[in-house]
Design a protein around this motif. Sequence first.
Motif, PDB file in Angstrom:
ATOM      1  N   HIS A  92       0.868  -1.181   0.000  1.00  0.00           N
ATOM      2  CA  HIS A  92       0.000   0.000   0.000  1.00  0.00           C
ATOM      3  C   HIS A  92       0.907   1.234   0.000  1.00  0.00           C
ATOM      4  N   HIS A  93       0.697   2.102  -0.996  1.00  0.00           N
ATOM      5  CA  HIS A  93       1.558   3.281  -1.153  1.00  0.00           C
ATOM      6  C   HIS A  93       1.634   4.120   0.132  1.00  0.00           C
ATOM      7  N   LEU A  94       0.492   4.287   0.798  1.00  0.00           N
ATOM      8  CA  LEU A  94       0.488   5.135   2.001  1.00  0.00           C
ATOM      9  C   LEU A  94       1.195   4.458   3.164  1.00  0.00           C
ATOM     10  N   GLY A 124       3.812   2.721   2.700  1.00  0.00           N
ATOM     11  CA  GLY A 124       5.192   3.063   2.364  1.00  0.00           C
ATOM     12  C   GLY A 124       5.558   4.425   2.943  1.00  0.00           C
ATOM     13  N   HIS A 125       4.719   5.425   2.691  1.00  0.00           N
ATOM     14  CA  HIS A 125       4.987   6.769   3.240  1.00  0.00           C
ATOM     15  C   HIS A 125       5.040   6.729   4.768  1.00  0.00           C
ATOM     16  N   LEU A 126       4.050   6.052   5.361  1.00  0.00           N
ATOM     17  CA  LEU A 126       3.929   6.027   6.832  1.00  0.00           C
ATOM     18  C   LEU A 126       5.158   5.445   7.507  1.00  0.00           C
ATOM     19  N   THR A 135       8.869  12.561  -0.662  1.00  0.00           N
ATOM     20  CA  THR A 135       8.044  12.391  -1.855  1.00  0.00           C
ATOM     21  C   THR A 135       8.173  10.935  -2.329  1.00  0.00           C
ATOM     22  N   ASP A 136       7.423  10.601  -3.380  1.00  0.00           N
ATOM     23  CA  ASP A 136       7.357   9.200  -3.806  1.00  0.00           C
ATOM     24  C   ASP A 136       8.736   8.638  -4.140  1.00  0.00           C
ATOM     25  N   ASN A 137       8.948   7.387  -3.773  1.00  0.00           N
ATOM     26  CA  ASN A 137      10.255   6.753  -4.003  1.00  0.00           C
ATOM     27  C   ASN A 137      10.119   5.239  -3.887  1.00  0.00           C
TER      28      ASN A 137
HETATM   29 ZN    ZN Z   1       2.986   9.426  -2.376  1.00  0.00          ZN
END
Ligand code: ZN
Length: 342
Positions: free
Chosen positions: A110-112, A114-116, A301-303
């Motif tokens: 889940h992308h979020l 990943g951020h979290l 940011t996205d990575n």
């Molecule tokens: Zn993102």
Amino acid sequence: MLVLGIESSCDETGIALYDSERGLLGHALHSQVAMHEEYGGVVPELASRDHIRRALPLLQRVLETSGAARTDIDAIAYTQGPGLAGALLVGASIASGLALALERPLIGIHHLEGHLLSPLLAADPPDFPFVALLVSGGHTQLMRVDGIGRYELLGDTLDDAAGEAFDKSAKLLGLGYPGGPAISRMADFGDPNAYQLPRPMLHSKNLDFSFSGLKTAVLTLVRQHPGNVCYQDQANIARAFVDAVVEVLTAKCLAALQQTGLQRLVIAGGVGANAQLREALNAAAQKRGFRVYYPELEFCTDNGAMIAFAGALRLQANPAAATRNYAFNVRPRWPLEELPAA
Ligand code: ZN
Ligand code: KG4
């Protein structure tokens, strides 16, 4: 365990190799900003096609800089959602193809998440539990995080995300796309007393946000300057906008800490790179005695690193979380609360 991470949910192709013993071995990113700039936002079809062009050369680069061979990869993690369906499909199909060819397990991330979890990649990571503020182009959420996959939503935006408000306001000011960094730099030259913008939902007594009114307030100010808005006015409006967003985000973070009784605050997502927000949160943390944690700037940011890392954490906690069924699917809409605990 060496995990390959592939991120392709929006306009950045990110590839990374994370080793559960040695840490992050290498990562590479291609941003499509220049390509989408002339359209004033992300064009999904162009994004998908560009991910196809970039992913494998980036992987080759990461393997070379990490001194690893494809066959060293133990598992493959990819962003399964949320995001643009076509863009996600590119990452998912490449991940599945590689997993099939190398006969390795595959895990959709889940992308979020990943951020979290990205602040845990830093040198001095926070322990669980913590409050997380997730502020990106698509999300503005406050969460209580008790462990991997143990996320309780405390507050959410009722309309625009904070990053979206940055981008839309920047566009109104003629500062290009994506506007977050530009409006932030501009605000430094603005007079804080020139304009006052509303602080949406500051006194709402809950942890929700609303940012669409701010964009309208920026539009009203811009319209008060027929013709071209001069540099100083641009800066003054940018300052008023940034001050309003930062004050609301900071106040809601403090309220979330108070409500949960926690002393650790984690900031994740693109807007977490914002200098004014960091300054305000650091000052509040010092005054009130809590700690605030940020991902490294390049991982705000996205990575791909955050995807490889989340994959490694989930696989370590539960190897059965991976699949060897390579008939992949993506989840363009995927509420974070639907994730299972690790
Ligand atoms: Zn993102
Ligand atoms: O997390 P992210 O890369 O992508 C999403 O998952 O949405 O966040 C991108 C967002 C954009 O809206 C961008 O304008 C904003 O983060 N952003 C910033 C800054 N850097 C990126 N906003 C304010 N200040 C910044 N320095």
